[in-house]
Design a protein around this motif. Structure first.
Motif, PDB file in Angstrom:
ATOM      1  N   THR A 111       3.825 -45.481  60.398  1.00  0.00           N
ATOM      2  CA  THR A 111       4.911 -45.125  61.389  1.00  0.00           C
ATOM      3  C   THR A 111       5.390 -43.672  61.634  1.00  0.00           C
ATOM      4  O   THR A 111       6.577 -43.775  62.164  1.00  0.00           O
ATOM      5  N   GLY A 112       4.540 -42.859  61.265  1.00  0.00           N
ATOM      6  CA  GLY A 112       4.959 -41.296  61.550  1.00  0.00           C
ATOM      7  C   GLY A 112       5.609 -40.685  60.750  1.00  0.00           C
ATOM      8  O   GLY A 112       6.640 -39.439  61.096  1.00  0.00           O
ATOM      9  N   LEU A 113       6.109 -41.225  59.621  1.00  0.00           N
ATOM     10  CA  LEU A 113       7.130 -40.636  58.636  1.00  0.00           C
ATOM     11  C   LEU A 113       6.113 -39.462  57.699  1.00  0.00           C
ATOM     12  O   LEU A 113       6.964 -38.790  57.159  1.00  0.00           O
ATOM     13  N   LEU A 114       4.900 -39.640  57.520  1.00  0.00           N
ATOM     14  CA  LEU A 114       3.878 -38.670  56.604  1.00  0.00           C
ATOM     15  C   LEU A 114       2.624 -38.661  57.540  1.00  0.00           C
ATOM     16  O   LEU A 114       1.948 -39.444  58.003  1.00  0.00           O
ATOM     17  N   THR A 115       2.326 -37.190  57.692  1.00  0.00           N
ATOM     18  CA  THR A 115       1.064 -37.035  58.057  1.00  0.00           C
ATOM     19  C   THR A 115       0.105 -37.395  57.199  1.00  0.00           C
ATOM     20  O   THR A 115      -0.089 -36.934  56.185  1.00  0.00           O
ATOM     21  N   TRP A 126      -0.332 -40.521  66.173  1.00  0.00           N
ATOM     22  CA  TRP A 126      -0.168 -39.308  65.846  1.00  0.00           C
ATOM     23  C   TRP A 126      -0.507 -38.222  67.018  1.00  0.00           C
ATOM     24  O   TRP A 126      -0.173 -37.050  67.070  1.00  0.00           O
ATOM     25  N   LYS A 139       5.784 -44.529  69.224  1.00  0.00           N
ATOM     26  CA  LYS A 139       6.885 -44.797  68.404  1.00  0.00           C
ATOM     27  C   LYS A 139       7.780 -45.840  69.067  1.00  0.00           C
ATOM     28  O   LYS A 139       8.348 -46.562  68.277  1.00  0.00           O
ATOM     29  N   VAL A 173      10.870 -49.741  62.496  1.00  0.00           N
ATOM     30  CA  VAL A 173      10.458 -49.164  60.988  1.00  0.00           C
ATOM     31  C   VAL A 173      11.546 -49.627  59.801  1.00  0.00           C
ATOM     32  O   VAL A 173      12.888 -49.045  60.152  1.00  0.00           O
ATOM     33  N   PRO A 177      11.910 -48.170  56.134  1.00  0.00           N
ATOM     34  CA  PRO A 177      11.273 -47.428  54.943  1.00  0.00           C
ATOM     35  C   PRO A 177      12.010 -48.217  53.724  1.00  0.00           C
ATOM     36  O   PRO A 177      13.143 -48.768  53.749  1.00  0.00           O
ATOM     37  N   LEU A 235      14.149 -44.524  50.980  1.00  0.00           N
ATOM     38  CA  LEU A 235      14.740 -43.438  51.432  1.00  0.00           C
ATOM     39  C   LEU A 235      16.030 -43.725  51.648  1.00  0.00           C
ATOM     40  O   LEU A 235      16.572 -44.890  52.270  1.00  0.00           O
TER      41      LEU A 235
END
Lengths: 551, 251
Positions: B51-55, B69, B76, B81, B83, B86
């Motif tokens: 989802t683009g939260l963690l590379t 990415w 996006k 999303v 999570p 968090l």
């Protein structure tokens, strides 16, 4: 239980050293620095010993009072030292107060600064060694005074965080800062009007005698009377200090008791009928519509230009959210107050007391601007709870950073202008008002830009919302130190450069004032714009790493 | 038809700990996809990377054929999303938080207002809309975060533990919304510990353990004629040392 608390503290220290090896360097450097002070302390003890009894006592009182101020104020100003033993962390264990308190108490004294202060004070008290009775009183008084210092620091932090966490936090913070500024102003004025020498001759001896009768330094004043064989003042002074210690301990115990049963992060049941986020967006949409309608009219080009310059709805949404934390989050209120307290103390008390010339006042607005701008060098981490929503919403780093910076400028720009006006009033140079305001805004803009970039580049863990605003996440000290050093270096380098034309206006020729105005305002705009653009690009590029760095 | 979400060779390590050792998954459009696994299996890490939260250290994520990415501005907007673990910015009211999410996603204020009111009603949050999120219970926070994930009408919903701490009535409301979303051609990927829930809702399942996919396919393929829970325990392995905690017993 004492052993458990102490071993917890030891264990967390060792683990954090093991995780970031270079912290050992910081610890070693600190130790070397502390040890390097020992010879000078011994020398000071020799000097004191050679003095007359009353002078020796006066010196001890002054030194002790300064240390006392430091012990009370520094924990409030320098946040994020270590909160391993923040009492709220023990809340979930359900331990009774009387079992946890001894451990916390002993741990509070087993810190490097506390031990070093104790060592220093005891060493200096040895200067009473001519007379055994006075020496005994001196050592007891010094030890009691150090206890008062350590406990004062604990109580100050406990009270400040309680005040900022409550429903009346905003009012309380405002009243305290206004009262503080008023006291500072009165004191500064008194000093300025009399002149330093008169103050030194008349007021300072009175002040020292007075301090010697308060718990702040009564323990340090006692040996003078003991050496003169006058025992009544000795007894009540030591008694007063001991009683004050006990009182502080009880107050601290009371706040710990409160923390143990009060869950953090309560908004005290605040409700809001209106949706501020949408209300701001509606206003923006209305303005945009009006501008677009005017685009056909006689000033079409201007209207189109204004419409283009309008912040996007995303910027507005972020700004309204950021304004919410500036008005209600204790962490941000504490940061804003902290950014102002240092410069006000410096320019309100210290410099007038030293009898510096009026032009020094011109440095104040730039200092305030730097300290506000520098204070946001970890903004992304402070805003960690909003991060995931911003990140999953697309590549909007620039909008997010711009919204944040704008919310901050809403209060910071007026504060900087007000400080500039106060400075020209003190210096009696109203002809420089515009130039000084512009130059200080330039400093504000450039430091904010630098901080924006660093907050994305080098974020480190910050207290979570609702946590103690004066605490640190365990494990943040090291990363924080690096970011703090880099950001302060950057601010220290840029701020004076921005001020150059203004200095020329003051020193060389008044015509430079116009240059200062123009460069100041353009640097303000440029600093913010470049900072937002660069930090926004970095934000997008690092979006997948930011969460890991701050949560 | 192009898959809704494709994960290819995803890997992530934190220092010496390997969280995700290499995950390949293909989630077809219109499926209700369940991801199950024991604690620490790498579910949250995988979904964060998707989802683009963690590379990711390695690997590619495609959302409807778009590399997440490489082209996040196109990918996006397709994702909604939710999570897990968090914190959400909690000094806004529930209503404000939903409008905020809508505006961030580029909705006009009028559209954001309409959807906010619909979502508050559908998730039974109307009375709580004026309360700050910080005063919400865990289940209410989950619901308002789900509303934020839905507000821009995404095509793929990635939900990490969406039913955790949610009461049965609200769970029913969330279930209805998600089933309707899938019926209309949307795709839902959710992680869960609750096998019964996955069996009831999902048509496809992946069992994840130690950062790898242990089994994947339609619900019946993965179950292989048995209970999902038995199959799960068989694949993941039961607790090895089944020690008897005799001191817990009263007599």
């Amino acid at each position: 239980m004492v052993a458990a608390v102490l071993s917890l503290r030891w264990r967390t220290t060792v683990n954090s050293l093991r995780r970031d090896w270079w912290r050992i360097l910081v610890v070693v450097a600190g130790a070397i620095w502390s040890l390097s002070l020992v010879p000078s302390l011994i020398w000071a003890e020799q000097v004191l010993w050679a003095q007359l009894v009353d002078l020796r006592a006066d010196a001890m009182i002054v030194g002790g009072s300064v240390l006392m101020l430091g012990w009370t104020a520094v924990p409030l100003l320098v946040t994020g030292l270590d909160d391993t033993l923040d009492p709220s962390r023990f809340a979930s264990l359900g331990l009774p107060l009387r079992r946890i308190m001894p451990g916390l108490g002993i741990a509070a004294f087993l810190t490097v600064p506390a031990l070093f202060t104790l060592l220093a004070m005891l060493l200096l008290a040895l200067s009473w060694r001519d007379d055994a009775a006075a020496l005994a009183v001196g050592l007891v008084g010094a030890a009691l005074t150090v206890a008062v210092m350590v406990l004062s620091g604990r109580v100050a932090v406990a009270w400040a965080s309680r005040m900022l966490a409550g429903r009346r936090s905003r009012a309380a913070a405002a009243v305290t800062s206004i009262a503080g500024i008023a006291i500072v102003a009165v004191a500064g004025r008194a000093l300025l009007s009399k002149g330093l020498e008169a103050v030194l001759e008349e007021d300072v001896p009175t002040l020292i005698t007075a301090l010697g009768t308060t718990p702040i330094a009564a323990g340090l004043a006692a040996p003078e009377f003991a050496s003169g064989g006058d025992w009544l003042p000795v007894v009540w002074r030591l008694g007063l200090t001991a009683a004050w210690c006990l009182l502080l301990a009880l107050v601290w115990r009371d706040s710990v008791a409160r923390v143990l049963v009060t869950p953090p992060a309560r908004s005290a049941g605040v409700t809001r009928r209106d949706d501020r986020v949408l209300a701001h967006a509606d206003v923006a949409a209305a303005i945009r519509r009006r501008l677009e309608a005017a685009a056909e009219g006689p000033f079409g080009a201007l209207a189109r230009g204004l419409a283009r310059a309008l912040p996007s709805p995303i910027v507005r949404a972020v700004r309204s959210r950021a304004l919410r934390y500036w008005s209600s989050d204790p962490r941000y209120l504490a940061a804003a107050a902290g950014a102002l307290v240092g410069p006000v103390l410096l320019f309100g008390i210290l410099l007038p007391a030293l009898g510096t010339p009026g032009w020094v006042a011109f440095v104040m607005p730039a200092t305030v601007a730097t300290s506000i701008g520098w204070g946001r060098h970890n903004d992304v981490a402070y805003d960690s709870t909003a991060l995931w929503l911003d990140v999953v919403s697309g590549r909007i780093g620039r909008e997010v950073m711009r919204g944040r910076v704008e919310a901050m400028l809403v209060w910071a720009a007026p504060v900087v202008v007000a400080t500039s006006l106060a400075a020209v009033q003190v210096a009696g140079r109203w002809d420089l008002a515009v130039a000084l305001s512009a130059a200080s805004l330039g400093v504000l803009g450039t430091t904010i830009g630098v901080s924006a970039v660093l907050s994305v580049l080098m974020p480190y863990r910050a207290p979570q919302p609702g946590a103690n605003p004066f605490g640190a996440e365990v494990g943040s000290v090291g990363a924080g130190l690096a970011a703090q050093v880099v950001s302060s270096l950057a601010s220290v380098v840029t701020a004076p450069l921005v001020m150059v034309p203004f200095v020329l206006a003051f020193v060389v020729h008044p015509a430079w004032a116009w240059v200062a105005t123009v460069t100041g305002l353009s640097l303000a705009v440029l600093g913010v714009a470049l900072g937002v653009r660069l930090s926004g690009r970095l934000y997008d590029a690092r979006s997948g790493r930011l969460l890991g760095a701050v949560v | 038809m192009e898959p809704a979400l494709v994960l290819t060779g995803l890997q992530k390590s934190f220092g010496a700990t390997v969280a995700v050792a290499g995950i390949d998954l293909e989630i077809p459009q219109g499926s209700f996809y369940g991801m199950v696994g024991p604690n620490g299996a790498g579910k949250t890490t995988t979904l964060s990377m998707a989802t683009g939260l963690l590379t990711p250290d390695h690997g590619i994520v495609h959302v409807h054929g778009i590399d997440l990415w490489e082209r996040p501005d196109e990918a996006k907007p397709l994702l909604g999303v939710l999570p897990d673990g968090l914190h959400t910015f909690d000094r806004l009211t529930g209503a404000e938080l939903i409008s905020y999410a809508g505006l961030l996603r580029g909705l006009t204020p009028d559209e954001a207002r309409r959807r906010r009111d619909d979502l508050l009603a559908a998730l039974d949050l109307e009375s709580a809309g004026r309360t700050l999120v910080t005063d919400y219970s865990a289940g209410m926070k989950k619901k308002v975060a789900l509303a934020c994930a839905l507000v821009h009408a995404p095509r793929v919903l990635v939900l990490d533990e969406p039913f955790e701490a949610v009461d049965p009535v609200s769970a029913g409301a969330i279930r209805r919304i998600l089933l309707m979303f899938v019926e209309d051609g949307g795709t839902v990927i959710m992680s869960s510990h609750v096998m019964a829930l996955v069996e009831r809702l999902c048509d496809r399942v992946a069992i994840v353990g130690s950062g790898r996919v242990l089994a994947e396919g339609t619900l019946d393929e993965v179950r292989a004629g048995r209970d999902l829970e038995d199959r799960f325990v068989e694949l993941v392995g039961d607790v090895e040392d089944q020690r008897d905690l005799s001191w817990l017993r009263r007599s």
